[in-house]
Design an enzyme around this catalytic site. Structure first.
Site, PDB file in Angstrom:
ATOM      1  N   ARG A 169      32.689  -2.087  42.320  1.00 49.61           N
ATOM      2  CA  ARG A 169      31.857  -3.310  42.400  1.00 49.61           C
ATOM      3  C   ARG A 169      32.309  -4.225  43.545  1.00 49.61           C
ATOM      4  O   ARG A 169      32.228  -5.434  43.451  1.00 49.61           O
ATOM      5  CB  ARG A 169      31.882  -4.094  41.081  1.00 49.61           C
ATOM      6  N   SER A 243      25.245  -5.650  33.310  1.00 53.07           N
ATOM      7  CA  SER A 243      26.595  -6.115  32.928  1.00 53.07           C
ATOM      8  C   SER A 243      26.837  -7.490  33.535  1.00 53.07           C
ATOM      9  O   SER A 243      26.726  -7.659  34.752  1.00 53.07           O
ATOM     10  CB  SER A 243      27.667  -5.160  33.457  1.00 53.07           C
ATOM     11  N   GLU A 339      30.378 -10.291  37.204  1.00 53.30           N
ATOM     12  CA  GLU A 339      29.770  -9.411  38.207  1.00 53.30           C
ATOM     13  C   GLU A 339      28.570 -10.114  38.841  1.00 53.30           C
ATOM     14  O   GLU A 339      28.267  -9.948  40.020  1.00 53.30           O
ATOM     15  CB  GLU A 339      29.326  -8.100  37.538  1.00 53.30           C
TER      16      GLU A 339
HETATM   17  P1  FAD Z   1      20.023  -9.409  44.214  1.00 52.58           P
HETATM   18  O1  FAD Z   1      20.308  -9.733  42.794  1.00 52.58           O
HETATM   19  O2  FAD Z   1      18.789  -9.985  44.786  1.00 52.58           O
HETATM   20  O3  FAD Z   1      21.255  -9.823  45.107  1.00 52.58           O
HETATM   21  C1  FAD Z   1      22.588  -9.505  44.726  1.00 52.58           C
HETATM   22  C2  FAD Z   1      23.552 -10.060  45.779  1.00 52.58           C
HETATM   23  O4  FAD Z   1      23.378  -9.369  47.001  1.00 52.58           O
HETATM   24  C3  FAD Z   1      23.304 -11.530  46.108  1.00 52.58           C
HETATM   25  O5  FAD Z   1      24.559 -12.109  46.385  1.00 52.58           O
HETATM   26  C4  FAD Z   1      22.439 -11.480  47.358  1.00 52.58           C
HETATM   27  O6  FAD Z   1      22.594 -12.635  48.163  1.00 52.58           O
HETATM   28  C5  FAD Z   1      22.995 -10.244  48.055  1.00 52.58           C
HETATM   29  N1  FAD Z   1      21.991  -9.514  48.841  1.00 52.58           N
HETATM   30  C6  FAD Z   1      20.859  -8.923  48.379  1.00 52.58           C
HETATM   31  N2  FAD Z   1      20.236  -8.274  49.360  1.00 52.58           N
HETATM   32  C7  FAD Z   1      20.965  -8.457  50.489  1.00 52.58           C
HETATM   33  C8  FAD Z   1      20.820  -8.028  51.844  1.00 52.58           C
HETATM   34  N3  FAD Z   1      19.796  -7.284  52.260  1.00 52.58           N
HETATM   35  N4  FAD Z   1      21.773  -8.429  52.732  1.00 52.58           N
HETATM   36  C9  FAD Z   1      22.805  -9.191  52.347  1.00 52.58           C
HETATM   37  N5  FAD Z   1      22.988  -9.622  51.089  1.00 52.58           N
HETATM   38  C10 FAD Z   1      22.083  -9.263  50.160  1.00 52.58           C
HETATM   39  N6  FAD Z   1      24.547  -2.542  38.930  1.00 52.58           N
HETATM   40  C11 FAD Z   1      25.330  -1.447  39.019  1.00 52.58           C
HETATM   41  O7  FAD Z   1      26.156  -1.346  39.944  1.00 52.58           O
HETATM   42  N7  FAD Z   1      25.245  -0.432  38.123  1.00 52.58           N
HETATM   43  C12 FAD Z   1      24.366  -0.457  37.088  1.00 52.58           C
HETATM   44  O8  FAD Z   1      24.309   0.476  36.296  1.00 52.58           O
HETATM   45  C13 FAD Z   1      23.519  -1.589  36.962  1.00 52.58           C
HETATM   46  N8  FAD Z   1      22.621  -1.665  35.953  1.00 52.58           N
HETATM   47  C14 FAD Z   1      21.835  -2.770  35.826  1.00 52.58           C
HETATM   48  C15 FAD Z   1      20.929  -2.815  34.756  1.00 52.58           C
HETATM   49  C16 FAD Z   1      20.098  -3.912  34.593  1.00 52.58           C
HETATM   50  C17 FAD Z   1      19.113  -3.932  33.444  1.00 52.58           C
HETATM   51  C18 FAD Z   1      20.181  -5.006  35.499  1.00 52.58           C
HETATM   52  C19 FAD Z   1      19.284  -6.194  35.342  1.00 52.58           C
HETATM   53  C20 FAD Z   1      21.101  -4.976  36.552  1.00 52.58           C
HETATM   54  C21 FAD Z   1      21.932  -3.844  36.734  1.00 52.58           C
HETATM   55  N9  FAD Z   1      22.878  -3.757  37.772  1.00 52.58           N
HETATM   56  C22 FAD Z   1      23.647  -2.639  37.913  1.00 52.58           C
HETATM   57  C23 FAD Z   1      23.052  -4.885  38.728  1.00 52.58           C
HETATM   58  C24 FAD Z   1      22.027  -4.873  39.892  1.00 52.58           C
HETATM   59  O9  FAD Z   1      20.876  -4.157  39.559  1.00 52.58           O
HETATM   60  C25 FAD Z   1      22.589  -4.305  41.175  1.00 52.58           C
HETATM   61  O10 FAD Z   1      23.716  -5.042  41.579  1.00 52.58           O
HETATM   62  C26 FAD Z   1      21.563  -4.288  42.313  1.00 52.58           C
HETATM   63  O11 FAD Z   1      22.073  -3.616  43.437  1.00 52.58           O
HETATM   64  C27 FAD Z   1      21.127  -5.681  42.731  1.00 52.58           C
HETATM   65  O12 FAD Z   1      20.007  -5.546  43.590  1.00 52.58           O
HETATM   66  P2  FAD Z   1      19.033  -6.745  43.889  1.00 52.58           P
HETATM   67  O13 FAD Z   1      18.133  -6.327  44.983  1.00 52.58           O
HETATM   68  O14 FAD Z   1      18.373  -7.182  42.629  1.00 52.58           O
HETATM   69  O15 FAD Z   1      20.047  -7.841  44.411  1.00 52.58           O
HETATM   70  N1  EPU Z   2      31.322  -0.635  24.261  1.00 51.45           N
HETATM   71  C1  EPU Z   2      31.504  -1.197  23.018  1.00 51.45           C
HETATM   72  N2  EPU Z   2      30.627  -2.156  22.621  1.00 51.45           N
HETATM   73  C2  EPU Z   2      29.597  -2.569  23.398  1.00 51.45           C
HETATM   74  C3  EPU Z   2      29.422  -2.010  24.679  1.00 51.45           C
HETATM   75  C4  EPU Z   2      30.313  -1.036  25.089  1.00 51.45           C
HETATM   76  O1  EPU Z   2      32.427  -0.847  22.285  1.00 51.45           O
HETATM   77  O2  EPU Z   2      28.850  -3.446  22.945  1.00 51.45           O
HETATM   78  C5  EPU Z   2      32.222   0.447  24.681  1.00 51.45           C
HETATM   79  C6  EPU Z   2      31.496   1.802  24.576  1.00 51.45           C
HETATM   80  O3  EPU Z   2      31.619   2.330  23.309  1.00 51.45           O
HETATM   81  C7  EPU Z   2      32.175   2.631  25.616  1.00 51.45           C
HETATM   82  C8  EPU Z   2      32.599   1.624  26.652  1.00 51.45           C
HETATM   83  O4  EPU Z   2      32.533   0.341  26.047  1.00 51.45           O
HETATM   84  O5  EPU Z   2      33.353   3.201  25.095  1.00 51.45           O
HETATM   85  C9  EPU Z   2      31.754   1.689  27.926  1.00 51.45           C
HETATM   86  O6  EPU Z   2      30.390   1.381  27.619  1.00 51.45           O
HETATM   87  P1  EPU Z   2      29.176   1.891  28.527  1.00 51.45           P
HETATM   88  O7  EPU Z   2      29.268   3.371  28.691  1.00 51.45           O
HETATM   89  O8  EPU Z   2      27.934   1.327  27.961  1.00 51.45           O
HETATM   90  O9  EPU Z   2      29.485   1.295  29.934  1.00 51.45           O
HETATM   91  P2  EPU Z   2      29.951  -0.156  30.423  1.00 51.45           P
HETATM   92  O10 EPU Z   2      31.385  -0.079  30.812  1.00 51.45           O
HETATM   93  O11 EPU Z   2      29.585  -1.220  29.444  1.00 51.45           O
HETATM   94  C10 EPU Z   2      29.448   0.336  32.925  1.00 51.45           C
HETATM   95  C11 EPU Z   2      28.823  -0.413  34.061  1.00 51.45           C
HETATM   96  C12 EPU Z   2      27.314  -0.315  33.992  1.00 51.45           C
HETATM   97  C13 EPU Z   2      26.928   1.155  34.109  1.00 51.45           C
HETATM   98  C14 EPU Z   2      27.582   1.923  32.942  1.00 51.45           C
HETATM   99  C15 EPU Z   2      27.372   3.401  33.058  1.00 51.45           C
HETATM  100  C16 EPU Z   2      30.327  -2.196  34.693  1.00 51.45           C
HETATM  101  C17 EPU Z   2      30.632  -3.641  34.647  1.00 51.45           C
HETATM  102  N3  EPU Z   2      29.247  -1.803  34.033  1.00 51.45           N
HETATM  103  O12 EPU Z   2      29.053  -0.331  31.722  1.00 51.45           O
HETATM  104  O13 EPU Z   2      26.762  -1.015  35.101  1.00 51.45           O
HETATM  105  O14 EPU Z   2      25.551   1.326  34.051  1.00 51.45           O
HETATM  106  O15 EPU Z   2      29.010   1.687  32.951  1.00 51.45           O
HETATM  107  O16 EPU Z   2      28.162   3.881  34.097  1.00 51.45           O
HETATM  108  O17 EPU Z   2      31.050  -1.450  35.324  1.00 51.45           O
HETATM  109  C18 EPU Z   2      26.007  -3.164  35.787  1.00 51.45           C
HETATM  110  O18 EPU Z   2      26.922  -3.141  36.604  1.00 51.45           O
HETATM  111  O19 EPU Z   2      25.179  -4.106  35.699  1.00 51.45           O
HETATM  112  C19 EPU Z   2      25.869  -2.040  34.853  1.00 51.45           C
HETATM  113  C20 EPU Z   2      24.945  -1.989  33.889  1.00 51.45           C
END
Ligand code: FAD
Ligand code: EPU
Length: 343
Positions: A169, A243, A339
């Site tokens: 991240r 997250s 995050e």
């Molecule tokens: P924004 O929210 O619009 O921007 C994020 C940051 O980047 C801001 O600081 C912004 O200023 C900057 N930024 C955006 N675009 C640019 C650009 N072109 N140049 C310079 N700076 C820029 N993230 C994960 O890593 N793994 C996951 O599994 C994951 N799952 C998600 C699930 C859900 C339901 C949600 C809502 C979010 C999740 N995220 C996850 C977080 C998020 O989707 C990612 O970080 C994504 O890359 C953000 O993209 P965005 O276009 O919405 O960025």
């Molecule tokens: N867990 C709990 N309780 C909860 C949630 C999770 O006990 O309410 C435990 C689960 O049982 C598991 C562990 O936590 O043992 C990990 O949970 P999960 O697999 O759901 O993943 P996470 O660590 O919560 C991370 C990323 C996600 C990404 C998933 C899958 C971060 C901060 N988050 O979540 O990214 O999709 O792994 O790789 O690293 C995001 O960054 O926005 C995001 C959704």
């Protein structure tokens, strides 16, 4: 600000521009459809010494206050094949492309490498910012380089994978270069004979429950989507930022101490001395899962996800995150780091 050719809106309600859907106003919002727009808008911003924010899909941004400045909404489009061999394809993708649609496009062409990153909301330009990761894969594993406009010199520069200083991240765009660049495109290398990574627990178990022994990249993509849909709320139905906190990386000594009291505390070794623990487990164990105060809450299926049930303000969500942070510190001696980008 002179109108010229730019698409400018004033006093804009931001609730539909970010996935937590909190209401906040921006003084000015400019739609950026081309590099020329971007350069022109940045010249105006500099001239007026205005505050600015680069916005993608708003899925990792929480507006806590009105934004008294200019928001640049990045819509740069285009996917270009730079090079193709029997083994791999190099794709240059503009910052405004939708990330999940890119994943589906690659999977449908049989190009492997990003199928585990399906259903992550947002745009391509934000993907390198926090080096998006999920289900055992991070963007850094396929990224060749990032093209960005340097705001001070107004020149385009290319950053190699190594120069991006990717971590969990993390990237240089969030640290040394924060606020100094606008990412305009990324280049990724995808494989035509890809062996998918299926090591992540939840992915592995669902594939085996489905009886899939040698999954294709499409199987992996579909299964990741299934796992995600089973626990992460869809932002179009329930406001959230995924997250809210990063998973903390703690000293192995503290991990062993905690493990004496909490036998089921999960931990993933990072180095000999460091262990990553799931923040979701900590928040869940501390009793926050399903908590709700007004319209701000902790998701009932995933404690790491804060949600807006309708009319929560950004400040209320932030306040809830602060209470969780303090509680986790008190109960486990662990400092959670957000995050989500707070604006
Ligand atoms: P924004 O929210 O619009 O921007 C994020 C940051 O980047 C801001 O600081 C912004 O200023 C900057 N930024 C955006 N675009 C640019 C650009 N072109 N140049 C310079 N700076 C820029 N993230 C994960 O890593 N793994 C996951 O599994 C994951 N799952 C998600 C699930 C859900 C339901 C949600 C809502 C979010 C999740 N995220 C996850 C977080 C998020 O989707 C990612 O970080 C994504 O890359 C953000 O993209 P965005 O276009 O919405 O960025
Ligand atoms: N867990 C709990 N309780 C909860 C949630 C999770 O006990 O309410 C435990 C689960 O049982 C598991 C562990 O936590 O043992 C990990 O949970 P999960 O697999 O759901 O993943 P996470 O660590 O919560 C991370 C990323 C996600 C990404 C998933 C899958 C971060 C901060 N988050 O979540 O990214 O999709 O792994 O790789 O690293 C995001 O960054 O926005 C995001 C959704």
């Amino acid at each position: 600000m002179p109108e010229q050719n730019l698409r400018i809106s004033k006093n804009v309600d931001l609730s539909s521009f970010a996935t937590m859907h909190v209401s906040a106003k921006a003084k000015t919002l400019i739609e950026i459809d081309s590099l020329e727009d971007l350069i022109q808008a940045l010249h105006e911003i500099k001239r007026e010494e205005a505050n600015f924010l680069i916005l993608g899909g708003g899925s990792n941004v929480l507006f806590v206050n009105d934004f008294d400045g200019v928001i640049l909404n990045i819509n740069l489009r285009g996917i270009e094949i730079l090079e193709e061999t029997d083994e791999q394809v190099l794709l240059k993708v503009a910052a405004g492309e939708n990330w999940h649609e890119l994943v589906l496009y690659c999977v449908s062409n049989g190009w492997g490498g990003i199928e585990n990153l399906a259903l992550i909301p947002g745009k391509v330009g934000a993907a390198p910012i926090q080096n998006i990761g999920a289900y055992g894969v991070e963007l850094s594993q396929v990224l060749v380089d990032v093209e960005a406009l340097m705001i001070e010199s107004m020149t385009l520069e290319t950053f190699s994978n190594e120069e991006c200083k990717f971590g969990y991240r993390e990237s240089i765009f969030k640290s040394d270069l924060k606020g100094k660049t606008v990412i305009t495109s990324i280049t990724i290398a995808l494989s035509k004979n890809h062996t998918p990574n299926t090591e992540y627990g939840a992915l592995k178990s669902l594939l085996s429950a489905k009886g899939i022994e040698n999954p294709t990249i499409k199987d992996v993509c579909d299964t990741v989507i299934e796992v995600r849909e089973s626990k992460l709320p869809d932002p179009s139905e329930l406001g959230n930022n995924g997250s809210f906190f990063k998973n903390p990386v703690i000293d192995v000594f503290l991990f062993n101490e905690l493990k004496k009291k909490y036998k089921d505390l999960p931990g993933y070794p990072v180095t000999e001395h460091l262990v990553k623990v799931p923040a979701g487990w900590l928040i869940d164990t501390a009793g926050w899962k399903g908590y709700r105060k007004g319209d701000a809450g902790v998701h009932e299926k995933q404690a790491l996800v804060l949600v807006n049930y309708g009319n929560a303000s950004g400040a209320q969500i932030y306040k809830l995150s602060e209470a969780i942070k303090q509680d986790i510190h008190q109960k486990f001696g662990i400092e959670l780091e957000r995050e989500v980008n707070i604006v």
